[in-house]
Design an enzyme around this catalytic site. Structure first.
Site, PDB file in Angstrom:
ATOM      1  N   TYR A  70       0.928  -9.410  -7.413  1.00  0.00           N
ATOM      2  CA  TYR A  70       0.298  -8.407  -6.318  1.00  0.00           C
ATOM      3  C   TYR A  70      -0.901  -9.016  -6.093  1.00  0.00           C
ATOM      4  O   TYR A  70      -1.166  -8.829  -4.908  1.00  0.00           O
ATOM      5  CB  TYR A  70       0.035  -7.073  -7.185  1.00  0.00           C
ATOM      6  CG  TYR A  70      -0.357  -6.105  -6.418  1.00  0.00           C
ATOM      7  CD1 TYR A  70       0.565  -5.379  -5.229  1.00  0.00           C
ATOM      8  CD2 TYR A  70      -1.529  -5.372  -6.633  1.00  0.00           C
ATOM      9  CE1 TYR A  70      -0.017  -4.340  -4.675  1.00  0.00           C
ATOM     10  CE2 TYR A  70      -1.780  -4.233  -5.690  1.00  0.00           C
ATOM     11  CZ  TYR A  70      -0.948  -3.793  -5.090  1.00  0.00           C
ATOM     12  OH  TYR A  70      -1.629  -2.641  -4.064  1.00  0.00           O
ATOM     13  N   VAL A  76       9.886  -3.227   7.298  1.00  0.00           N
ATOM     14  CA  VAL A  76       8.809  -4.251   7.735  1.00  0.00           C
ATOM     15  C   VAL A  76       9.201  -5.830   7.413  1.00  0.00           C
ATOM     16  O   VAL A  76       8.726  -6.735   8.065  1.00  0.00           O
ATOM     17  CB  VAL A  76       7.295  -3.837   7.231  1.00  0.00           C
ATOM     18  CG1 VAL A  76       6.923  -2.650   7.688  1.00  0.00           C
ATOM     19  CG2 VAL A  76       7.366  -4.169   5.702  1.00  0.00           C
TER      20      VAL A  76
END
Length: 261
Positions: free
Chosen positions: A165, A70
């Protein structure tokens, strides 16, 4: 067969694999995409090519697999082309590819860890959207295209030693909200799903970062007092991909077991 076609990234295992299984069981045809190799800055092994192939083999004629990254916009364009060539177009794109990294304060975060988190978790969603949305819009009216990104409770709560994150998942939600606005009036929707602690290899990696022997310890943060199964989160994603979710766009479905109440 319902005649609809989806592309799912991060498909070799975990929530992504469960989404592929759920969509295929519902009669979708699916292009299942995964990088199938380890990445810098990620301290645990990612899925392998055999896992992705086995997923497709379980659904002959309905699922085709493709090893693709990706982080590479051209790879996402090729994945969309595969959907067009094999199945005639695209009706839904699910951005489930993500990695977990962290375990230290933000100011001690290594550069390669930060870069990989963002390259996979944010740029990967962008690359999929840029490749897939024109194909969703190419469907004739009345179209019902769907773009769904897997976010996280980390998009809504700060988590200790996981600031990178956190930032990634906040960005995913922002991207989805902006995309939904750009899709105004097209009958194509954009949404995010934020899972809670789900029984996946990524959760095992998170437990390792915290020095936990049993990932089930995370269940204490959820009202259901248990870990979620990938299939439970996949059910929410599959519903968002379907025709009955037409009123839902630009928002987040919290499939988190009550984590964010």
């Amino acid at each position: 067969m319902n005649g609809r076609v989806a592309l799912v990234t991060g498909a070799a295992r975990g929530i992504g694999a469960a989404v592929v299984d759920q969509l295929a069981a519902d009669g979708w045809r699916v292009v299942a995409v995964d990088v199938c190799e380890d990445l810098p800055g990620v301290g645990y092994p990612l899925a392998r090519r055999g896992e992705l192939a086995a997923l497709a083999q379980a659904w002959p004629g309905s699922v085709v697999d493709m090893a693709a990254d990706v982080r590479d916009p051209e790879a996402m364009a090729r994945a969309v082309e595969l959907a067009r060539r094999e199945f005639g177009g695209l009706d839904a794109a699910v951005a489930a590819a993500a990695v977990m990294a962290g375990g230290a304060p933000l100011w001690e975060t290594p550069q390669d860890e930060w870069d990989t988190l963002f390259d996979v978790g944010v740029r990967g969603v962008f690359h999929l959207a840029r490749a897939a949305v024109p194909e969703l819009l190419a469907r004739p009216q009345p179209r019902a295209g769907r773009f769904v990104a897997v976010a996280s409770v980390a998009a809504h709560r700060g988590l200790w030693h996981l600031a990178g994150y956190n930032a990634v998942k906040h960005a995913v939600v922002g991207l989805v909200r902006g995309l939904a606005c750009d899709l105004r009036g097209t009958r194509v929707t954009a949404t995010a799903v934020s899972p809670g602690s789900t029984r996946t290899r990524m959760l095992r990696a998170t437990a390792d970062l915290y020095g936990l022997v049993d990932p089930s310890d995370f269940a204490r943060q959820q009202l259901n007092e248990r870990l979620l199964e990938p299939e439970e989160v996949a059910a929410a994603v599959a519903w968002l991909c379907g025709p009955h979710s037409s009123a839902v766009t630009g928002t987040v479905v919290h499939a988190d077991g009550g984590f964010t109440v």
